[in-house]
Design an enzyme around this catalytic site. Structure first.
Site, PDB file in Angstrom:
ATOM      1  N   GLU A 276    -114.091  82.589 -16.153  1.00  0.00           N
ATOM      2  CA  GLU A 276    -115.449  82.164 -16.509  1.00  0.00           C
ATOM      3  C   GLU A 276    -115.488  80.686 -16.899  1.00  0.00           C
ATOM      4  O   GLU A 276    -116.528  80.056 -16.811  1.00  0.00           O
ATOM      5  CB  GLU A 276    -116.002  83.013 -17.670  1.00  0.00           C
ATOM      6  CG  GLU A 276    -116.558  84.346 -17.215  1.00  0.00           C
ATOM      7  CD  GLU A 276    -117.403  85.065 -18.272  1.00  0.00           C
ATOM      8  OE1 GLU A 276    -117.494  84.592 -19.416  1.00  0.00           O
ATOM      9  OE2 GLU A 276    -117.945  86.126 -17.937  1.00  0.00           O
ATOM     10  N   HIS A 297     -93.396  97.001  -7.300  1.00  0.00           N
ATOM     11  CA  HIS A 297     -93.440  98.041  -6.270  1.00  0.00           C
ATOM     12  C   HIS A 297     -94.819  98.102  -5.616  1.00  0.00           C
ATOM     13  O   HIS A 297     -95.158  99.093  -4.984  1.00  0.00           O
ATOM     14  CB  HIS A 297     -93.038  99.385  -6.888  1.00  0.00           C
ATOM     15  CG  HIS A 297     -91.647  99.334  -7.464  1.00  0.00           C
ATOM     16  ND1 HIS A 297     -90.546  99.815  -6.792  1.00  0.00           N
ATOM     17  CD2 HIS A 297     -91.188  98.784  -8.617  1.00  0.00           C
ATOM     18  CE1 HIS A 297     -89.464  99.584  -7.532  1.00  0.00           C
ATOM     19  NE2 HIS A 297     -89.825  98.962  -8.641  1.00  0.00           N
ATOM     20  N   LYS A 411    -127.172  89.726 -12.739  1.00  0.00           N
ATOM     21  CA  LYS A 411    -128.101  90.338 -13.705  1.00  0.00           C
ATOM     22  C   LYS A 411    -129.519  90.313 -13.145  1.00  0.00           C
ATOM     23  O   LYS A 411    -130.221  91.320 -13.167  1.00  0.00           O
ATOM     24  CB  LYS A 411    -128.073  89.576 -15.033  1.00  0.00           C
ATOM     25  CG  LYS A 411    -126.805  89.777 -15.829  1.00  0.00           C
ATOM     26  CD  LYS A 411    -126.934  89.130 -17.203  1.00  0.00           C
ATOM     27  CE  LYS A 411    -125.600  89.071 -17.900  1.00  0.00           C
ATOM     28  NZ  LYS A 411    -125.598  88.222 -19.079  1.00  0.00           N
TER      29      LYS A 411
HETATM   30  O1  PA5 Z   1    -117.615  84.731 -22.516  1.00  0.00           O
HETATM   31  C1  PA5 Z   1    -118.784  85.034 -22.497  1.00  0.00           C
HETATM   32  O2  PA5 Z   1    -119.662  84.313 -23.009  1.00  0.00           O
HETATM   33  C2  PA5 Z   1    -119.257  86.323 -21.856  1.00  0.00           C
HETATM   34  O3  PA5 Z   1    -118.214  86.998 -21.241  1.00  0.00           O
HETATM   35  C3  PA5 Z   1    -119.874  87.224 -22.912  1.00  0.00           C
HETATM   36  O4  PA5 Z   1    -118.930  87.485 -23.917  1.00  0.00           O
HETATM   37  C4  PA5 Z   1    -120.357  88.546 -22.310  1.00  0.00           C
HETATM   38  O5  PA5 Z   1    -121.234  88.299 -21.245  1.00  0.00           O
HETATM   39  C5  PA5 Z   1    -121.061  89.387 -23.365  1.00  0.00           C
HETATM   40  O6  PA5 Z   1    -122.152  88.694 -23.906  1.00  0.00           O
HETATM   41  P1  PA5 Z   1    -122.812  89.110 -25.275  1.00  0.00           P
HETATM   42  O7  PA5 Z   1    -121.817  88.970 -26.349  1.00  0.00           O
HETATM   43  O8  PA5 Z   1    -123.968  88.168 -25.432  1.00  0.00           O
HETATM   44  O9  PA5 Z   1    -123.256  90.543 -25.125  1.00  0.00           O
END
Ligand code: PA5
Length: 423
Positions: A276, A297, A411
């Site tokens: 990310e 394996h 989303k």
């Molecule tokens: O690293 C990030 O920002 C994302 O992976 C969030 O942690 C994830 O989308 C969950 O978001 P939230 O904590 O707002 O539910």
């Protein structure tokens, strides 16, 4: 302390290119520490290893109370709101003494049905974690599990069994917390989900599981000092730079390979952190992981002999916390007596050394990161080491490591298909 070995790297990158790149990597780190550059409003994670003692005590005391009053804790969260805690808990089986179950990280009816039935007749608490307070997966799981909690304990008692970790003022979860008087902890505004393991997001589930969070934090603060201003800074910068240089000359994938199954989910946490943070604007190493020797394996074939656009980074602990030896067998029908009396940790180590040599001969660049052993302090150190290195590589790539615009695309399409009002 983490040690770094990159024995065959000069076959892929000239030594002077690494030397010349170091000042740029060092500048990238300075800009992070000076809270400058893209995403500079999301650098609160640099302070988390120095969380004051009283805040750690508040987390530990709540953890203790949850343990005393329940048979298990269900942690609801997705992405950065659960992966760090899960990684630490799985990495430290010697420390964990209380069941922590993770939910809200998928939409599978089968999973949720099984989870709800498994809670029948149990004294359980819910820890719901969402920074935005609006993420669909944890919101659905929370609705289902809260209903179960109310059915089992009544509304008043149910509210006492819920702990929320969310933003200080925004989001649907914060509204519910305030209107129902639910106990809550705050995710700092300037800390993104995947950098939040050392905030209550990671520390509370860890404390409930039985992990000494102060030891984990002391490893993290050691790392923050050593890998930013200390004499080990060069190790972190070198790793971040090598990843960047290899990527710029065509390496597409980084595989984090470990010989310790308890680090499987740690690799999962790293995949989210790197994926990310770096995978944007058409750039970034695709982060993958393997657990050896299991995956020798399966994916071992590919690493040895498949397409050559891979960097393999081994994540290794030098000593196991607990060892055991291969027993002698008089009949020796399995021809294994040549290993009798040898510790399994040593055999695992030889498997690592043999695999590393084989993959080097197969022609991929290999980096080894080694810690002395897997302890709460070394896990805290690793969290910080990888956070810093990913942030530095992101800066070298020229991306903002602290946003995740790509996550929104699925989303919007999902919400349209589901008919969400206003989408
Ligand atoms: O690293 C990030 O920002 C994302 O992976 C969030 O942690 C994830 O989308 C969950 O978001 P939230 O904590 O707002 O539910």
């Amino acid at each position: 302390m983490i040690s770094l070995e990159a024995e065959n790297i000069n076959k892929f990158v000239a030594a002077d290119k690494i030397e010349k790149g170091m000042p740029e990597a060092s500048n990238a780190l300075s800009s992070l520490l000076g809270r400058k550059g893209a995403g500079s409003n999301m650098l609160g994670w640099l302070d988390l290893p120095y969380t004051p003692e009283r805040e750690l005590d508040a987390v530990s005391n709540t953890g203790k109370r949850i343990q005393d009053e329940n048979d298990c804790l269900v942690v609801i969260g997705i992405g950065g709101s659960y992966l760090g805690a899960r990684a630490a808990i799985e990495a430290l089986p010697e420390e964990t003494s209380f069941p922590v179950i993770f939910a809200g990280n998928n939409l599978s009816p089968g999973y949720h049905n099984r989870l709800l039935s498994s809670l029948d007749g149990k004294r359980f608490a819910l820890c719901v974690i969402s920074k935005s307070g609006t993420t669909t997966e944890p919101a659905i799981a929370f609705r289902l599990l809260r209903k179960k909690l109310i059915e089992q304990f009544g509304k008043k008692e149910a509210s006492k069994r819920i702990i929320a970790i969310t933003d200080i003022e925004s989001g649907a979860l914060r509204k519910m917390v305030d209107s129902e008087g639910i106990l809550s902890f705050v995710i700092p505004r300037d800390v993104g989900g995947r950098f939040s393991i050392l905030s209550p997001v990671g520390l509370l589930p860890c404390a409930v599981a039985g992990i000494p969070v102060k030891e984990m934090i002391s490893g993290a603060s050691y790392a923050m000092k050593q890998y930013t201003r200390g004499k080990e800074e060069i190790i972190m910068l070198r790793y971040a730079l090598l990843r960047h240089i290899l990527h710029s000359r065509g390496t597409a994938i980084e595989v984090l390979s470990t010989f310790h199954p308890e680090l499987d989910l740690f690799c999962g946490w790293w995949k989210q952190l790197a994926g990310e943070s770096e995978g944007k604007d058409g750039k970034g190493l695709f982060p993958a992981s393997t657990v050896m020797t299991t995956d020798l394996h399966s994916l071992g074939q590919f690493l040895q002999d498949g397409s050559r656009d891979i960097l393999e980074t081994f994540l290794i602990a030098e000593r196991p916390r607990r060892n055991l030896t291969v027993p002698e067998d008089k009949e020796n029908l399995d021809n294994l007596n040549y290993l009798a009396g040898r510790p399994l940790g040593e055999i695992n180590r030889k498997a690592y050394e043999g695999t590393k040599a084989a993959h080097i001969s197969g022609g991929i660049p290999v980096i080894s990161l080694q810690i002395p052993s897997i302890t709460p302090a070394s896990i805290g150190e690793l969290f910080v080491f990888f956070e810093l290195s990913v942030a530095v590589t992101g800066r070298l790539l020229g991306v903002n490591p602290f946003n995740q615009p790509g996550v929104e695309e699925y989303k919007t399409r999902m919400f349209r298909l589901l008919g969400k009002p206003g989408v």
